[in-house]
Design an enzyme around this catalytic site. Structure first.
Site, PDB file in Angstrom:
ATOM      1  N   GLN A   1      38.991   5.376  99.157  1.00 46.34           N
ATOM      2  CA  GLN A   1      40.282   4.861  98.664  1.00 46.34           C
ATOM      3  C   GLN A   1      40.112   4.231  97.285  1.00 46.34           C
ATOM      4  O   GLN A   1      39.142   3.511  97.054  1.00 46.34           O
ATOM      5  CB  GLN A   1      40.834   3.819  99.639  1.00 46.34           C
ATOM      6  CG  GLN A   1      41.375   4.414 100.926  1.00 46.34           C
ATOM      7  CD  GLN A   1      42.778   4.990 100.776  1.00 46.34           C
ATOM      8  OE1 GLN A   1      43.363   4.998  99.694  1.00 46.34           O
ATOM      9  NE2 GLN A   1      43.305   5.495 101.869  1.00 46.34           N
TER      10      GLN A   1
ATOM     11  N   TYR B   1      40.050  13.162 109.920  1.00 44.43           N
ATOM     12  CA  TYR B   1      40.032  13.125 108.453  1.00 44.43           C
ATOM     13  C   TYR B   1      39.337  11.820 108.037  1.00 44.43           C
ATOM     14  O   TYR B   1      39.885  11.004 107.309  1.00 44.43           O
ATOM     15  CB  TYR B   1      41.441  13.190 107.856  1.00 44.43           C
ATOM     16  CG  TYR B   1      42.278  14.361 108.340  1.00 44.43           C
ATOM     17  CD1 TYR B   1      42.347  15.527 107.598  1.00 44.43           C
ATOM     18  CD2 TYR B   1      43.006  14.285 109.533  1.00 44.43           C
ATOM     19  CE1 TYR B   1      43.120  16.601 108.029  1.00 44.43           C
ATOM     20  CE2 TYR B   1      43.770  15.346 109.976  1.00 44.43           C
ATOM     21  CZ  TYR B   1      43.834  16.510 109.216  1.00 44.43           C
ATOM     22  OH  TYR B   1      44.596  17.551 109.645  1.00 44.43           O
TER      23      TYR B   1
ATOM     24  N   CYS C   1      50.823   0.129  78.901  1.00 39.08           N
ATOM     25  CA  CYS C   1      50.036   1.186  78.267  1.00 39.08           C
ATOM     26  C   CYS C   1      50.883   1.897  77.215  1.00 39.08           C
ATOM     27  O   CYS C   1      52.018   2.275  77.475  1.00 39.08           O
ATOM     28  CB  CYS C   1      49.584   2.175  79.340  1.00 39.08           C
ATOM     29  SG  CYS C   1      48.818   3.644  78.663  1.00 39.08           S
TER      30      CYS C   1
ATOM     31  N   CYS D   1      49.295   9.307 102.719  1.00 39.37           N
ATOM     32  CA  CYS D   1      49.520   9.049 101.300  1.00 39.37           C
ATOM     33  C   CYS D   1      50.707   9.874 100.789  1.00 39.37           C
ATOM     34  O   CYS D   1      50.944   9.931  99.592  1.00 39.37           O
ATOM     35  CB  CYS D   1      48.258   9.329 100.489  1.00 39.37           C
ATOM     36  SG  CYS D   1      47.575  10.955 100.799  1.00 39.37           S
TER      37      CYS D   1
ATOM     38  N   CYS E   1      51.318   7.454  85.181  1.00 41.36           N
ATOM     39  CA  CYS E   1      52.173   6.343  85.626  1.00 41.36           C
ATOM     40  C   CYS E   1      53.632   6.739  85.408  1.00 41.36           C
ATOM     41  O   CYS E   1      54.102   6.722  84.281  1.00 41.36           O
ATOM     42  CB  CYS E   1      51.895   5.084  84.817  1.00 41.36           C
ATOM     43  SG  CYS E   1      50.283   4.386  85.126  1.00 41.36           S
TER      44      CYS E   1
ATOM     45  N   CYS F   1      42.493   3.273  80.216  1.00 43.61           N
ATOM     46  CA  CYS F   1      43.627   3.405  81.137  1.00 43.61           C
ATOM     47  C   CYS F   1      43.940   2.037  81.754  1.00 43.61           C
ATOM     48  O   CYS F   1      43.045   1.347  82.237  1.00 43.61           O
ATOM     49  CB  CYS F   1      43.263   4.403  82.230  1.00 43.61           C
ATOM     50  SG  CYS F   1      44.398   4.409  83.602  1.00 43.61           S
TER      51      CYS F   1
HETATM   52  N1  SAH Z   1      39.968   8.134 106.325  1.00 39.88           N
HETATM   53  C1  SAH Z   1      39.174   8.271 105.133  1.00 39.88           C
HETATM   54  C2  SAH Z   1      39.471   9.527 104.323  1.00 39.88           C
HETATM   55  C3  SAH Z   1      40.912   9.854 104.096  1.00 39.88           C
HETATM   56  S1  SAH Z   1      41.214  11.055 102.840  1.00 39.88           S
HETATM   57  C4  SAH Z   1      39.297   7.046 104.272  1.00 39.88           C
HETATM   58  O1  SAH Z   1      40.186   6.216 104.477  1.00 39.88           O
HETATM   59  O2  SAH Z   1      38.482   6.882 103.375  1.00 39.88           O
HETATM   60  C5  SAH Z   1      41.366  12.526 103.700  1.00 39.88           C
HETATM   61  C6  SAH Z   1      40.052  13.157 104.078  1.00 39.88           C
HETATM   62  O3  SAH Z   1      40.349  14.358 104.787  1.00 39.88           O
HETATM   63  C7  SAH Z   1      39.150  13.568 102.928  1.00 39.88           C
HETATM   64  O4  SAH Z   1      37.888  12.999 103.135  1.00 39.88           O
HETATM   65  C8  SAH Z   1      39.096  15.091 103.009  1.00 39.88           C
HETATM   66  O5  SAH Z   1      37.835  15.606 102.638  1.00 39.88           O
HETATM   67  C9  SAH Z   1      39.365  15.329 104.468  1.00 39.88           C
HETATM   68  N2  SAH Z   1      39.932  16.618 104.875  1.00 39.88           N
HETATM   69  C10 SAH Z   1      40.772  17.425 104.189  1.00 39.88           C
HETATM   70  N3  SAH Z   1      41.161  18.466 104.943  1.00 39.88           N
HETATM   71  C11 SAH Z   1      40.561  18.307 106.158  1.00 39.88           C
HETATM   72  C12 SAH Z   1      40.592  19.045 107.375  1.00 39.88           C
HETATM   73  N4  SAH Z   1      41.311  20.155 107.491  1.00 39.88           N
HETATM   74  N5  SAH Z   1      39.883  18.569 108.406  1.00 39.88           N
HETATM   75  C13 SAH Z   1      39.143  17.443 108.305  1.00 39.88           C
HETATM   76  N6  SAH Z   1      39.088  16.711 107.176  1.00 39.88           N
HETATM   77  C14 SAH Z   1      39.781  17.131 106.118  1.00 39.88           C
END
Ligand code: SAH
Length: 560
Positions: free
Chosen positions: A298, A327, A71, A423, A80, A163
């Site tokens: 993701q 989450y 890029c 992450c 990046c 991008c």
């Molecule tokens: N496991 C899923 C999402 C992971 S990303 C996947 O792989 O697609 C993290 C997620 O946590 C997001 O969806 C975000 O909205 C959520 N999140 C953030 N803070 C949180 C909290 N305090 N309690 C519950 N979820 C939360």
């Protein structure tokens, strides 16, 4: 040496943020956009007592791992950070980053981490992998409407609709939106004045379904001739969902609260396939997902299939387990696991994500799941007694990691295994320390690179409940402290040195690091430092930045 001086450096190492590290006259310098082995000329931009920051001015001799960034804007754009490094070197960097964070921030022993850590899972094609892009819209100096990225740490937009990490449909969508804006006198939002209508264009693309979604974030309730915009965008092959999101606040947060569909469906679909965790070839079984604009999904679907397949492998399910997926977003991991479990609970804070998760369960004919809206830390505390106790917990928090209360409830529920997907390996390390102090041990660790060309990486960790006779963490630091104090002419205590370093540089340093630097400075005998009572004598090494800060403290206390 002073600010704006030109210095010659040999880059010897890369810090966890991707900046190259070199030495000059006993000082350590951090220089972005460099690779290990580069011989460079750099201009000092900031200087402290023992270390400084410099800007790359000239490459005298290029590292064998240096490549021409694909890029044109790689250096100007903050996105990046390591496009100038070849991909194998990027993977080496990421493997090292995870390892060092676990050792330095988690306090795990080096040899232990080396024993449990598996090689990072790399990408076959580390470009054009992102299924999501969020382009800010602005006006350049000539008054033209542009879409691109914010330059460096500023909010000036540099035009780039293509991008290198994104898919080709991005460019067509952006050109269509800009063309419409020009034709109908719609202005780009200017955050300084609060004027103008179009703020961002958010694009999602389903790699499996080839469906596209456009969500245009606007600083008003309606756009002129919305139907023309919708009609033009719907000419693009695969266009499935066109919406407007209203954000009239003076904020850096991209999305506002209301989304209104102007053509097509409110969501797009995508599918992820199970892969064999030996060769990462697709096995065939797929899970279908519906995705709304405001939900997390993701960004790298190819690597996500590898990641989720590893989650399933680490979870070690045989069909009888109760799983908590914390989450959980739109239920991506929950549904990937549900076919191999007895029951899966998902907890997620975004209500629309839980609506998608429920729809996704239906789409896949999965009925042994239940999803709850709320913060994991609060929802679990409130509802844990009515939930079936977990055999396995999967956690996949955002970068800031797990809330302490969430970790405590996890420990309280005593699952056999915990699979932690992260992450950010720094917050991962912090949380693993809490879980390991609470009776778990790390069994496997693996990086999965979801973010080629950037310094970021995903990691996955398997923890297992510790059998009571296996408490084996040895507190090397304490031993160091005792040994050192008997031999050294200690003028300042370890606590005083730590406080000084924290105040001066904001860095936290351990007793072990202080002891190492003291040893380097000849204050303590090598024998003391080198003979911890643990089985192995390999220890984490003090990073250069911290070494510089500790030296500064030792000088301050007149110990050197
Ligand atoms: N496991 C899923 C999402 C992971 S990303 C996947 O792989 O697609 C993290 C997620 O946590 C997001 O969806 C975000 O909205 C959520 N999140 C953030 N803070 C949180 C909290 N305090 N309690 C519950 N979820 C939360």
């Amino acid at each position: 040496m002073k600010k704006n001086d030109l210095i010659e450096l040999m880059i010897e190492d890369i810090g966890t943020d991707g900046a190259g590290i070199g030495r000059c006259d006993g000082m350590i310098f951090f220089v972005k956009d460099t690779a290990i082995g580069d011989k460079i000329v750099a201009k000092i931009v900031k200087i402290k007592k023992n270390y400084g920051y410099a800007r790359l001015m000239e490459i005298k001799e290029a590292s064998p791992n240096r490549v021409e960034p694909r890029c044109l804007y790689a250096r100007a754009c903050g996105g990046c950070q390591i496009q100038h490094m070849d991909y194998p070197s990027q993977l080496v960097f990421k493997q090292k980053k995870i390892r060092e964070n676990l050792i330095r921030l988690g306090g795990f022993e080096e040899a232990f981490i080396d024993a449990v850590m598996e090689p990072i899972v790399g990408m076959e094609e580390p470009f054009a992998y992102r299924n999501k892009a969020q382009f800010p819209i602005g006006q350049n100096a000539a008054g033209d409407i542009v879409a691109g990225f914010y330059a460096g740490r500023t909010h000036d937009i540099v035009s780039n609709t293509n991008c290198a990490l994104g898919v080709s449909v991005n460019q067509r969508i952006l050109e269509t939106v800009i063309g419409y804006m020009k034709d109908y006198g719609v202005l780009a939002y200017d955050e300084r004045t609060g004027e103008g209508q179009v703020r961002h264009v958010l694009i999602r693309y389903g790699f499996d379904t080839k469906e596209s979604m456009v969500c245009i974030v606007i600083n008003c309730k309606r756009l002129p001739r919305e139907e023309v915009l919708a009609e033009r965008l719907s000419q693009i092959a695969g266009m499935t969902s066109i919406s407007l999101n209203i954000n009239q606040k003076n904020t850096n947060v991209i999305l506002g609260g209301d989304t209104r569909v102007i053509k097509g469906r409110p969501t797009i679909n995508d599918a992820l396939y199970l892969r064999d965790v030996k060769d990462f070839k697709r096995i065939g079984e797929k899970t279908v997902y519906q995705i709304s604009p405001e939900c997390f999904y993701q960004v790298n679907p190819v690597q996500t299939e590898k990641l989720y397949s590893l989650v399933l492998d680490y979870a070690g399910l045989n069909g009888n387990e109760i799983v908590w997926d914390l989450y959980c977003g739109i239920g991506t991991i929950s549904l990937f696991l549900a076919r191999s479990a007895k029951w899966v609970y998902g907890v997620e804070v975004v209500p629309q994500a839980i609506a998608d998760a429920n729809e996704n369960a239906r789409l896949n004919g999965i009925s042994n799941v239940s999803f709850m809206v709320g913060k994991a830390e609060e929802t679990l505390a409130e509802r844990k007694d009515s939930m079936m106790r977990p055999d396995v917990i999967v956690v996949d928090p955002p970068r800031k990691g797990c809330d302490r209360k969430c970790l405590e409830t996890m420990l309280w529920s005593k699952p056999e295994r915990i699979v932690y997907v992260s992450c950010d390996s720094a917050t991962l390390a912090r949380d693993l320390r809490v879980l390991c102090d609470g009776g778990y041990e790390i069994v496997r660790v693996r990086g999965v690179d979801q973010f080629g060309q950037t310094v970021h990486t995903e990691s996955i960790v398997l923890l297992s409940k510790l059998k009571s006779n296996k408490l084996k963490h040895i507190n090397v630091e304490l031993e160091m402290d005792e040994l050192d104090l008997t031999a050294a002419e200690s003028k300042a205590t370890y606590e005083e040195i730590k406080d000084y370093v924290l105040k001066q540089s904001g860095l936290k340093v351990s007793n072990l690091y202080i002891a190492q630097v003291k040893q380097k400075c000849g204050i303590i005998e090598r024998a003391n430092y080198n003979l911890p009572k643990s089985e192995n004598s390999r220890q984490p090494k003090c990073p250069l930045e911290k070494e510089a800060a500790i030296r500064e403290a030792l000088e301050h206390f007149r110990m050197i």
